[in-house]
Design a protein around this motif. Sequence first.
Motif, PDB file in Angstrom:
ATOM      1  N   PRO A   7      -0.277   9.387  -6.329  1.00 49.32           N
ATOM      2  CA  PRO A   7      -0.771   9.168  -6.516  1.00 49.32           C
ATOM      3  C   PRO A   7      -1.384   7.214  -6.741  1.00 49.32           C
ATOM      4  O   PRO A   7      -0.137   6.634  -6.306  1.00 49.32           O
ATOM      5  N   PRO A   8      -2.302   7.537  -5.939  1.00 46.36           N
ATOM      6  CA  PRO A   8      -2.458   5.709  -6.157  1.00 46.36           C
ATOM      7  C   PRO A   8      -2.411   4.676  -6.072  1.00 46.36           C
ATOM      8  O   PRO A   8      -2.315   4.219  -5.762  1.00 46.36           O
ATOM      9  N   ILE A   9      -2.271   4.395  -8.005  1.00 45.54           N
ATOM     10  CA  ILE A   9      -1.465   3.597  -8.861  1.00 45.54           C
ATOM     11  C   ILE A   9      -0.392   3.422  -9.041  1.00 45.54           C
ATOM     12  O   ILE A   9      -0.037   2.098  -8.333  1.00 45.54           O
ATOM     13  N   VAL A  10       0.430   4.548  -7.619  1.00 43.41           N
ATOM     14  CA  VAL A  10       1.635   4.247  -7.620  1.00 43.41           C
ATOM     15  C   VAL A  10       1.521   3.315  -6.031  1.00 43.41           C
ATOM     16  O   VAL A  10       2.736   2.805  -6.320  1.00 43.41           O
ATOM     17  N   ILE A  11       1.081   3.315  -5.653  1.00 45.97           N
ATOM     18  CA  ILE A  11       1.032   2.105  -3.864  1.00 45.97           C
ATOM     19  C   ILE A  11       0.633   1.093  -4.763  1.00 45.97           C
ATOM     20  O   ILE A  11       0.945   0.133  -4.307  1.00 45.97           O
ATOM     21  N   THR A  12      -0.427   0.902  -5.856  1.00 42.22           N
ATOM     22  CA  THR A  12      -1.535  -0.476  -5.742  1.00 42.22           C
ATOM     23  C   THR A  12      -0.237  -1.311  -5.900  1.00 42.22           C
ATOM     24  O   THR A  12      -0.331  -2.679  -6.137  1.00 42.22           O
ATOM     25  N   LEU A  13       0.316  -1.547  -7.397  1.00 41.59           N
ATOM     26  CA  LEU A  13       1.342  -2.192  -7.928  1.00 41.59           C
ATOM     27  C   LEU A  13       2.246  -2.815  -6.996  1.00 41.59           C
ATOM     28  O   LEU A  13       2.247  -3.468  -7.397  1.00 41.59           O
ATOM     29  N   PRO A  14       3.013  -2.252  -6.320  1.00 40.00           N
ATOM     30  CA  PRO A  14       3.590  -2.949  -5.256  1.00 40.00           C
ATOM     31  C   PRO A  14       3.409  -2.772  -4.321  1.00 40.00           C
ATOM     32  O   PRO A  14       3.700  -4.610  -4.294  1.00 40.00           O
ATOM     33  N   LEU A  15       1.931  -2.837  -3.787  1.00 37.05           N
ATOM     34  CA  LEU A  15       0.885  -3.687  -2.885  1.00 37.05           C
ATOM     35  C   LEU A  15       0.220  -4.711  -3.094  1.00 37.05           C
ATOM     36  O   LEU A  15      -0.231  -5.884  -2.187  1.00 37.05           O
ATOM     37  N   PHE A  16       0.384  -5.482  -4.588  1.00 36.17           N
ATOM     38  CA  PHE A  16      -0.496  -6.344  -4.905  1.00 36.17           C
ATOM     39  C   PHE A  16      -0.158  -7.683  -4.618  1.00 36.17           C
ATOM     40  O   PHE A  16       0.076  -8.255  -4.093  1.00 36.17           O
ATOM     41  N   PRO A  17       1.279  -8.468  -4.807  1.00 33.98           N
ATOM     42  CA  PRO A  17       2.304  -9.262  -4.228  1.00 33.98           C
ATOM     43  C   PRO A  17       2.477  -9.128  -3.747  1.00 33.98           C
ATOM     44  O   PRO A  17       1.874 -10.727  -2.671  1.00 33.98           O
ATOM     45  N   VAL A  18       2.155  -8.515  -1.994  1.00 33.41           N
ATOM     46  CA  VAL A  18       2.098  -8.134  -0.492  1.00 33.41           C
ATOM     47  C   VAL A  18       1.056  -9.017  -0.626  1.00 33.41           C
ATOM     48  O   VAL A  18       0.988  -9.865   0.353  1.00 33.41           O
TER      49      VAL A  18
ATOM     50  N   VAL B  94     -17.301  12.340   6.589  1.00 31.13           N
ATOM     51  CA  VAL B  94     -18.146  12.978   5.737  1.00 31.13           C
ATOM     52  C   VAL B  94     -17.498  12.786   3.847  1.00 31.13           C
ATOM     53  O   VAL B  94     -17.292  12.324   2.854  1.00 31.13           O
ATOM     54  N   PHE B  95     -15.743  13.004   4.523  1.00 30.32           N
ATOM     55  CA  PHE B  95     -14.734  13.315   3.628  1.00 30.32           C
ATOM     56  C   PHE B  95     -14.283  11.863   2.857  1.00 30.32           C
ATOM     57  O   PHE B  95     -13.504  11.169   1.776  1.00 30.32           O
ATOM     58  N   VAL B  96     -13.790  10.627   4.637  1.00 28.94           N
ATOM     59  CA  VAL B  96     -14.352   9.891   4.040  1.00 28.94           C
ATOM     60  C   VAL B  96     -15.092   8.139   3.167  1.00 28.94           C
ATOM     61  O   VAL B  96     -15.131   7.656   2.350  1.00 28.94           O
ATOM     62  N   ILE B  97     -16.378   9.057   3.410  1.00 28.15           N
ATOM     63  CA  ILE B  97     -17.685   8.003   3.045  1.00 28.15           C
ATOM     64  C   ILE B  97     -17.798   8.423   1.427  1.00 28.15           C
ATOM     65  O   ILE B  97     -18.001   7.869   1.125  1.00 28.15           O
ATOM     66  N   VAL B  98     -17.404   9.760   1.508  1.00 28.10           N
ATOM     67  CA  VAL B  98     -17.272   9.987  -0.124  1.00 28.10           C
ATOM     68  C   VAL B  98     -16.671   9.290  -0.865  1.00 28.10           C
ATOM     69  O   VAL B  98     -16.537   8.899  -2.285  1.00 28.10           O
ATOM     70  N   TYR B  99     -14.795   9.135  -0.574  1.00 31.13           N
ATOM     71  CA  TYR B  99     -14.190   8.929  -1.173  1.00 31.13           C
ATOM     72  C   TYR B  99     -14.604   6.615  -1.178  1.00 31.13           C
ATOM     73  O   TYR B  99     -14.741   6.849  -2.330  1.00 31.13           O
ATOM     74  N   ALA B 100     -14.745   6.460  -0.111  1.00 32.63           N
ATOM     75  CA  ALA B 100     -15.002   5.557  -0.301  1.00 32.63           C
ATOM     76  C   ALA B 100     -16.095   4.374  -0.983  1.00 32.63           C
ATOM     77  O   ALA B 100     -16.043   3.837  -1.681  1.00 32.63           O
ATOM     78  N   TRP B 101     -17.045   5.206  -0.941  1.00 35.55           N
ATOM     79  CA  TRP B 101     -18.364   5.120  -1.416  1.00 35.55           C
ATOM     80  C   TRP B 101     -17.845   4.774  -3.065  1.00 35.55           C
ATOM     81  O   TRP B 101     -18.772   4.518  -3.865  1.00 35.55           O
ATOM     82  N   ASN B 102     -17.430   5.301  -3.391  1.00 37.63           N
ATOM     83  CA  ASN B 102     -17.067   6.090  -5.646  1.00 37.63           C
ATOM     84  C   ASN B 102     -15.818   5.965  -5.674  1.00 37.63           C
ATOM     85  O   ASN B 102     -15.962   5.032  -6.794  1.00 37.63           O
ATOM     86  N   GLU B 103     -14.749   4.923  -4.599  1.00 35.93           N
ATOM     87  CA  GLU B 103     -13.763   4.782  -5.091  1.00 35.93           C
ATOM     88  C   GLU B 103     -13.297   3.584  -6.166  1.00 35.93           C
ATOM     89  O   GLU B 103     -14.379   2.341  -6.135  1.00 35.93           O
ATOM     90  N   PHE B 104     -13.067   3.523  -7.341  1.00 41.08           N
ATOM     91  CA  PHE B 104     -13.073   2.260  -8.099  1.00 41.08           C
ATOM     92  C   PHE B 104     -11.071   1.646  -8.547  1.00 41.08           C
ATOM     93  O   PHE B 104     -10.878   0.702  -8.699  1.00 41.08           O
ATOM     94  N   LEU B 105     -10.327   2.694  -8.791  1.00 36.23           N
ATOM     95  CA  LEU B 105      -9.401   1.938  -8.701  1.00 36.23           C
ATOM     96  C   LEU B 105      -8.593   1.265  -7.575  1.00 36.23           C
ATOM     97  O   LEU B 105      -8.087  -0.585  -7.505  1.00 36.23           O
ATOM     98  N   PHE B 106      -8.518   0.359  -6.120  1.00 38.34           N
ATOM     99  CA  PHE B 106      -8.172  -0.108  -5.384  1.00 38.34           C
ATOM    100  C   PHE B 106      -9.087  -0.759  -5.491  1.00 38.34           C
ATOM    101  O   PHE B 106      -8.923  -2.764  -5.298  1.00 38.34           O
ATOM    102  N   ALA B 107     -10.657  -0.803  -5.600  1.00 32.25           N
ATOM    103  CA  ALA B 107     -11.195  -2.211  -5.700  1.00 32.25           C
ATOM    104  C   ALA B 107     -11.044  -3.124  -6.701  1.00 32.25           C
ATOM    105  O   ALA B 107     -11.122  -4.416  -6.990  1.00 32.25           O
TER     106      ALA B 107
END
Length: 277
Positions: free
Chosen positions: A118-129, A201-214
């Motif tokens: 899950p993306p949330i597992v990656i975002t938390l330790p990445l934030f301080p870095v 196409v896969f990347v565009i659809v994902y990146a255009w609508n992504e919310f959590l990382f942003a």
Amino acid sequence: MRKRSLPLAILKAFGVLAIAAWSILPIALIVMSSFKSDRDIFSLTSRFSFTPTLANYELLWSRWGDFFHGLWNSFLVTSGATVLAVAVSLLAGFAYSRHASRGLQASAFFLIFIRLIPPIVITLPLFPVVNWLGLNDTHLILIVLYATFFVSLGTIVMRTFIDQIPRELDEAAMIDGASQFQIIRRVIFPLAAQGMLAVAVFVIVYAWNEFLFAFIFTTTKAKTAPLVVAEMIGAVEGVEWGVLFAASAVQLLPVLAFVILMQKHLVAGLTAGAVKG
């Protein structure tokens, strides 16, 4: 046989219509609601019979200028992430396809495994870095994160496409004195273009609508359109539903049009490797 095939054909037609309605109806309701007044949006009598108005789009332009700035940020981030993800996936897919080994085979399973995290597992330790590197609220961090998140899937797709390119073409190019980079540029790149478009196409659809990382890594400068839409929902003065639907329609239509135009390549990416030989 004809008597048996008729009910089956009717059942198939009904299934296709049901799936189409399930997919198209929410989009149609969003677009229709963007041309309604707030009073008509939740009125059962005005669901399909109403007087269209552009007031919601005018209010979106006048009151929510941040939304169009967010659209520009979304365009920049999506474009950068797509180029980076496709380029890395092409090179990695070539390595996996042409240089098979136990180590590469094991790392291929690892690519699939990390894609399931899950993306949330990656975002938390990445934030301080990210904060220590000073990359918070920049387009670069979103480009890198989005591309990284889809490189694993893109690599698998590109490997499947490159596997279908005869190795004899590589060998002929090597005999003519071509380097590995020249083989990729002159042989693999043209023949694997459909796979690259599928990954794009896969990347565009994902990146255009992504919310959590942003949401986690941006605040003002690199804020994307989905964040502004979320702010509309949580506005202190209340939700202006007509403006919200107008913003949703504006954000939806570009990527929807792109997917419709590229649906052939999207299907090719989904079915790559399904038939061998």
